[in-house]
Design an enzyme around this catalytic site. Structure first.
Site, PDB file in Angstrom:
ATOM      1  N   ASP B  66     -13.291  17.402   0.085  1.00 12.54           N
ATOM      2  CA  ASP B  66     -13.300  16.201  -1.519  1.00 12.54           C
ATOM      3  C   ASP B  66     -11.579  16.261  -2.464  1.00 12.54           C
ATOM      4  OD1 ASP B  66     -13.405  19.558  -1.437  1.00 12.54           O
ATOM      5  OD2 ASP B  66     -13.602  18.975  -3.847  1.00 12.54           O
ATOM      6  N   HIS B  67     -10.421  16.666  -1.968  1.00 11.14           N
ATOM      7  CA  HIS B  67      -9.294  16.604  -1.644  1.00 11.14           C
ATOM      8  C   HIS B  67      -8.640  15.735  -1.026  1.00 11.14           C
ATOM      9  CE1 HIS B  67      -9.396  20.190  -4.990  1.00 11.14           C
ATOM     10  NE2 HIS B  67     -10.963  19.860  -4.432  1.00 11.14           N
ATOM     11  N   ASP B 209      -7.689  24.055  -6.047  1.00 12.20           N
ATOM     12  CA  ASP B 209      -8.972  24.939  -6.679  1.00 12.20           C
ATOM     13  C   ASP B 209      -8.277  26.222  -6.348  1.00 12.20           C
ATOM     14  OD1 ASP B 209      -9.787  22.545  -5.895  1.00 12.20           O
ATOM     15  OD2 ASP B 209     -11.508  23.343  -4.860  1.00 12.20           O
TER      16      ASP B 209
END
Lengths: 325, 325
Positions: B66-67, B209
């Protein structure tokens, strides 16, 4: 069968057209097939009723990024959505090691398994009542078309014959239809005499990038719908020669030759941004295709949703309104 | 400096929040940095004024999908858009071989070169007047924060001193300011006596994160803005223990401790879909963060566009209205 377009742009996304993806839903079940998976296909699915849990198989036509970069994200999101059933991926050979590398690099652990089938090795594959076949096309890299044929049979009573034979309409007719022989008025009515099995078959052909539509001649035999790329109009194709793509008139001529009743053009170059008439409009495609094709012609738009019924009629269910921003 | 949020959702995209990406534009030039590149970041950019031709560097915080799944498509589209200038990619070591494999598999040939810098090996990197540094964070995989510091100096006349010394305001003041000594009324005015150089510095910290904000203590020294993930609220973080993420109160407590004046929370779990108050709302984050943080707090939304001026004031330029569908 239903066909839902999730991306209709060639190469790069535009504000109204995403890169390639088409959903094919077959039969009464909610299960569906995805042909190609360009980047952000999972984003497009957020605006549809299709669930990643009911996805039966993904078929990739060729390894170009605008047809497969959405795969890793879609697979990850299917896991987050709680999918546990194994998923079939039919794809050219490069896809499997790339996906495995991608999953390893990003530590993606799916709660379901993937079953890879190399397109190059696929003759035909049966998914319940849906048969999938392939045909090699002509492009800069190996590219394929997939056909989806759904067959069903329906038991129909010969009602006129029964009336003539004197069996009154009612529960006995139902028993006959369910295969049971019945007695009435000292006479035996054999189910096999009064029930006939009608076979229905619908066939949809969905193609990858291709500069030679005639390769589809055999696959289009009995097809109700041909979905084919039409990256350019004829004049632009001349300028962009040897690109491995087709232009509208070329595809339409082929469709007319093999008498496919419905032709849906898609995969338009971003040059054709406008849905209005005139220069730089995708409507130019319609004009040149209609000159040579006498069947029903559609220019796919994102979220266009078609239904093909057993009488081989294709209907556009929505108004094809693209997302507005 | 400007900060534009292109994706503020954790893990999966939602209808109003895409997965992670933040643009940082520094100085008067149009060049900008992209921190993280979740799937469909290029789609988000279609709604912004940022051009892929002016992208200076991409910095990836960690290798989760997702990054980074938006990287291949964005690089390809930059090529289609006509980029020719080399592009720097600062990323954890796994990204380079993955991108190279992806480009080879999909036959992506870029009309510009890529310069990879492994995040693990980066001490600091100067991009003209912008300095980029990193700090390792704590997550399930190696994760990093990037700081962007823009320094500029301004030559300012000591106007009060000049007035006292009797040099009349006018062209001679301008010559002094440009570094030239001037004569007036038989007196020599040295530029070095009457011009002082004022240093401006803006610093923005953007984190990957992270479940341990205190690791950012040193990096937050002199920072104007801290952009940090806040995947959960405190109660949910308790339930989802050991996930490698932070909750709103935890980040806010840290920001208060190091007296960062502006805290922007982002990377919200899809559980917090609503922008309304109440259960399941991202506004719960605001409530718990405001209990412990006395600076200015923002909850990032996709397309929120902030400007940080030389007086260290942060302004939200837009109303932060997300795309509506």
């Amino acid at each position: 069968m239903e066909i839902l377009f999730l991306g209709t742009s060639s190469g790069v996304p535009t504000k109204t057209r995403n890169v390639s993806a088409v959903a094919v839903q077959a039969g009464q079940s909610k299960s569906w097939f995805l042909v190609d998976c360009g980047e952000a296909t999972q984003h497009q699915l957020q605006y549809c009723k299709l669930s990643l849990k009911n996805l039966r198989a993904i078929a990739i036509t060729h390894v170009h990024g605008d047809h497969c970069y959405g795969l890793p994200g879609l697979l990850a999101s299917a896991g987050v959505a709680g999918r546990t059933e194994s998923l079939v991926i039919i794809a050219p050979q490069g896809i499997k090691p790339w996906l495995e590398t991608t999953m390893e690099m990003t530590q993606m652990y799916l709660p379901y398994s993937l079953e890879f089938i190399a397109t190059e090795e696929l003759a035909e594959q049966q998914f319940d009542d849906v048969k999938v076949t392939i045909t090699p096309l002509s492009h800069r890299v190996p590219s394929f078309a997939y056909s989806f044929t759904q067959s069903s049979s329906q038991k129909v009573l010969k009602s006129e014959a029964l009336k003539l034979a004197g069996l009154p309409q009612g529960p006995l007719w139902g028993r006959l239809q369910s295969g049971v022989d019945v007695e009435f008025d000292n006479q035996t009515f054999l189910s096999s005499d009064y029930v006939e099995s009608l076979q229905h078959s619908n066939k949809v052909v969905i193609c990858g990038d291709n500069d030679n539509p005639s390769l589809l001649k055999s696959m289009c035999d009995g097809a109700d719908v041909l979905v084919h790329e039409s990256t350019y109009t004829e004049d632009m194709a001349d300028k962009a020669s040897n690109v491995g793509h087709s232009y509208a008139k070329q595809v339409a001529q082929f469709a007319e030759e093999v008498t496919v009743p419905h032709l849906i053009l898609t995969h338009f170059s971003a040059r054709y941004q406008s849905n209005q008439e005139g220069e730089g409009s995708v409507e130019q495609m319609r004009v040149e295709a209609e000159q040579v094709f006498n069947g029903r012609l559609f220019l796919a738009r994102d979220f266009d949703h078609f239904r093909l019924n057993q009488q081989h009629k294709l209907t556009l269910l929505n108004e094809g309104k693209s997302r507005e921003h």
